[in-house]
Scaffold this motif. Structure first.
Motif, mmCIF file in Angstrom:
data_model
loop_
_atom_site.group_PDB
_atom_site.id
_atom_site.type_symbol
_atom_site.label_atom_id
_atom_site.label_comp_id
_atom_site.label_asym_id
_atom_site.label_seq_id
_atom_site.Cartn_x
_atom_site.Cartn_y
_atom_site.Cartn_z
ATOM 1 N N PHE A 1 0.847 -1.187 0.000
ATOM 2 C CA PHE A 1 0.000 0.000 0.000
ATOM 3 C C PHE A 1 0.886 1.242 0.000
ATOM 4 C CE2 PHE A 1 -3.770 -2.396 1.027
ATOM 5 C CZ PHE A 1 -3.294 -3.479 1.758
ATOM 6 N N GLY A 2 0.358 2.327 -0.542
ATOM 7 C CA GLY A 2 1.063 3.599 -0.526
ATOM 8 C C GLY A 2 1.787 3.855 -1.832
ATOM 9 N N ASP A 3 2.992 4.437 -1.745
ATOM 10 C CA ASP A 3 3.744 4.855 -2.928
ATOM 11 C C ASP A 3 4.492 3.681 -3.566
ATOM 12 O OD1 ASP A 3 4.631 7.865 -1.131
ATOM 13 O OD2 ASP A 3 2.910 7.467 -2.440
ATOM 14 N N THR A 4 3.748 2.682 -3.990
ATOM 15 C CA THR A 4 4.370 1.460 -4.511
ATOM 16 C C THR A 4 5.105 1.688 -5.820
ATOM 17 O OG1 THR A 4 2.291 0.859 -5.572
ATOM 18 C CG2 THR A 4 2.692 -0.020 -3.357
ATOM 19 N N ALA A 5 4.765 2.740 -6.552
ATOM 20 C CA ALA A 5 5.424 3.008 -7.838
ATOM 21 C C ALA A 5 6.834 3.550 -7.654
ATOM 22 C CB ALA A 5 4.587 3.997 -8.639
ATOM 23 N N THR A 6 7.201 3.882 -6.449
ATOM 24 C CA THR A 6 8.540 4.419 -6.198
ATOM 25 C C THR A 6 9.624 3.379 -6.476
ATOM 26 O OG1 THR A 6 7.669 5.890 -4.474
ATOM 27 C CG2 THR A 6 10.037 5.453 -4.443
ATOM 28 N N TYR A 7 9.303 2.123 -6.246
ATOM 29 C CA TYR A 7 10.276 1.045 -6.409
ATOM 30 C C TYR A 7 9.773 0.037 -7.442
ATOM 31 C CZ TYR A 7 11.655 3.105 -2.009
ATOM 32 O OH TYR A 7 12.015 3.998 -1.039
ATOM 33 N N ASN A 8 10.705 -0.612 -8.135
ATOM 34 C CA ASN A 8 10.301 -1.552 -9.191
ATOM 35 C C ASN A 8 10.424 -3.005 -8.754
ATOM 36 O OD1 ASN A 8 13.146 -1.851 -9.225
ATOM 37 N ND2 ASN A 8 13.112 -2.415 -11.383
ATOM 38 N N GLY A 9 10.893 -3.236 -7.531
ATOM 39 C CA GLY A 9 11.109 -4.617 -7.110
ATOM 40 C C GLY A 9 10.463 -4.949 -5.784
ATOM 41 N N PHE A 10 10.223 -6.235 -5.605
ATOM 42 C CA PHE A 10 9.757 -6.783 -4.340
ATOM 43 C C PHE A 10 10.593 -8.017 -4.019
ATOM 44 C CE2 PHE A 10 6.030 -4.375 -3.264
ATOM 45 C CZ PHE A 10 5.534 -3.904 -4.465
ATOM 46 N N ALA A 11 10.655 -8.329 -2.763
ATOM 47 C CA ALA A 11 11.421 -9.505 -2.371
ATOM 48 C C ALA A 11 10.885 -10.081 -1.072
ATOM 49 C CB ALA A 11 12.903 -9.170 -2.215
ATOM 50 N N TRP A 12 11.215 -11.322 -0.845
ATOM 51 C CA TRP A 12 10.925 -12.002 0.416
ATOM 52 C C TRP A 12 12.245 -12.307 1.112
ATOM 53 C CZ3 TRP A 12 6.208 -12.822 2.579
ATOM 54 C CH2 TRP A 12 5.086 -12.683 1.759
ATOM 55 N N TYR A 13 12.251 -12.083 2.409
ATOM 56 C CA TYR A 13 13.389 -12.403 3.266
ATOM 57 C C TYR A 13 12.926 -13.356 4.356
ATOM 58 C CZ TYR A 13 16.317 -8.614 1.404
ATOM 59 O OH TYR A 13 17.078 -7.795 0.604
ATOM 60 N N VAL A 14 13.867 -14.090 4.939
ATOM 61 C CA VAL A 14 13.540 -14.968 6.055
ATOM 62 C C VAL A 14 14.471 -14.657 7.228
ATOM 63 C CG1 VAL A 14 15.032 -16.859 5.258
ATOM 64 C CG2 VAL A 14 13.133 -17.341 6.815
ATOM 65 N N GLN A 15 13.846 -14.619 8.406
ATOM 66 C CA GLN A 15 14.597 -14.505 9.659
ATOM 67 C C GLN A 15 14.615 -15.893 10.274
ATOM 68 O OE1 GLN A 15 14.854 -10.924 11.534
ATOM 69 N NE2 GLN A 15 16.697 -11.931 12.255
ATOM 70 N N LEU A 16 15.775 -16.509 10.262
ATOM 71 C CA LEU A 16 15.869 -17.877 10.735
ATOM 72 C C LEU A 16 15.892 -17.932 12.259
ATOM 73 C CD1 LEU A 16 18.504 -19.196 8.179
ATOM 74 C CD2 LEU A 16 16.032 -19.531 8.132
ATOM 75 N N PRO A 17 15.474 -19.060 12.820
ATOM 76 C CA PRO A 17 15.502 -19.216 14.283
ATOM 77 C C PRO A 17 16.907 -18.988 14.820
ATOM 78 C CG PRO A 17 14.261 -20.987 13.274
ATOM 79 C CD PRO A 17 14.902 -20.236 12.154
ATOM 80 N N GLY A 18 16.975 -18.352 15.977
ATOM 81 C CA GLY A 18 18.272 -18.068 16.582
ATOM 82 C C GLY A 18 18.873 -16.759 16.144
ATOM 83 N N THR A 19 18.243 -16.090 15.201
ATOM 84 C CA THR A 19 18.704 -14.767 14.769
ATOM 85 C C THR A 19 17.645 -13.745 15.147
ATOM 86 O OG1 THR A 19 17.743 -14.858 12.550
ATOM 87 C CG2 THR A 19 19.931 -15.809 12.846
ATOM 88 N N GLU A 20 18.095 -12.542 15.475
ATOM 89 C CA GLU A 20 17.163 -11.517 15.930
ATOM 90 C C GLU A 20 17.311 -10.202 15.188
ATOM 91 O OE1 GLU A 20 16.891 -12.963 20.616
ATOM 92 O OE2 GLU A 20 17.738 -11.042 20.075
ATOM 93 N N ARG A 21 18.518 -9.923 14.723
ATOM 94 C CA ARG A 21 18.739 -8.617 14.118
ATOM 95 C C ARG A 21 18.216 -8.590 12.694
ATOM 96 N NH1 ARG A 21 24.914 -7.569 14.478
ATOM 97 N NH2 ARG A 21 24.901 -9.732 13.725
ATOM 98 N N GLU A 22 17.720 -7.426 12.325
ATOM 99 C CA GLU A 22 17.187 -7.229 10.984
ATOM 100 C C GLU A 22 18.246 -7.550 9.931
ATOM 101 O OE1 GLU A 22 14.896 -3.553 10.360
ATOM 102 O OE2 GLU A 22 16.086 -3.254 8.540
ATOM 103 N N ILE A 23 19.490 -7.207 10.210
ATOM 104 C CA ILE A 23 20.557 -7.419 9.241
ATOM 105 C C ILE A 23 20.792 -8.900 8.965
ATOM 106 C CG2 ILE A 23 22.465 -7.518 10.893
ATOM 107 C CD1 ILE A 23 24.080 -5.788 8.922
ATOM 108 N N GLU A 24 20.308 -9.758 9.861
ATOM 109 C CA GLU A 24 20.503 -11.195 9.688
ATOM 110 C C GLU A 24 19.440 -11.836 8.808
ATOM 111 O OE1 GLU A 24 20.698 -11.696 14.068
ATOM 112 O OE2 GLU A 24 22.502 -12.868 13.648
#
Length: 126
Positions: free
Chosen positions: A25-48
Motif C-alpha cells: 500500500f502507498g507509494d508502490t510506484a517508487t520502487y520496481n522490485g519486491f522480495a521475500w526475506y527470512v529470519q531464521l531461528p536463533g537470529t534476531e537482528r534485521e541485518i541477519e
C-alpha cells in the motif's frame, strides 16, 4: 511511504506446500522490485534476514540457492500483491518471512531501508 502486509504462514509437515502473500500500500510506484526475506531461528537482528527471492517489474527473478526449484515468486501489479509459492518445504525453511520493496536492476536487488511488514511465521515439522 510504503506499507507491506504479509499473510499465509502456518505449520506444515516436510514435503508440503505453503503460499505467502504480501499486500503493498502507498507509494508502490517508487520502487520496481519486491522480495521475500527470512529470519531464521536463533537470529534476531534485521541485518541477519536472508534474501529468499526477488522479482522486478519486468518479471525478472532471482532466488537464494537454498530455495531454487522449490519456491516461486510472482507479482500482480494490478492488485499490488506479491506471492511466494513454497513447495517441498523442509524443516530448514522454518522462520519468519518478511516482504520488502526496493530497486531491482541487472540481477541485483537493493532493498529500500525501513520498509518491512510484520512478518509471517512458517514452521515446517519433520
Amino acid at each position: 511511504q510504503v506499507q507491506l502486509v504479509e499473510s499465509g504462514g502456518g505449520l506444515v509437515q516436510a514435503g508440503e506446500s505453503l503460499t505467502l502473500f504480501c499486500a503493498a500500500f502507498g507509494d508502490t510506484a517508487t520502487y520496481n522490485g519486491f522480495a521475500w526475506y527470512v529470519q531464521l531461528p536463533g537470529t534476531e537482528r534485521e541485518i541477519e534476514r536472508e534474501l529468499v527471492a526477488a522479482i522486478s517489474s519486468e518479471g525478472a527473478t532471482k532466488y537464494a540457492d537454498f530455495v531454487k526449484d522449490r519456491f516461486t515468486i510472482s507479482r500482480d501489479d494490478a492488485k499490488n500483491t506479491v506471492t511466494l509459492l513454497m513447495d517441498n518445504l523442509e524443516p530448514e525453511d522454518t522462520g519468519v518471512y518478511y516482504c520488502s520493496t526496493g530497486h531491482y536492476y541487472d540481477g541485483h536487488y537493493c532493498r529500500a531501508a525501513g520498509y518491512w511488514g510484520q512478518g509471517t511465521q512458517v514452521t515446517v515439522s519433520s
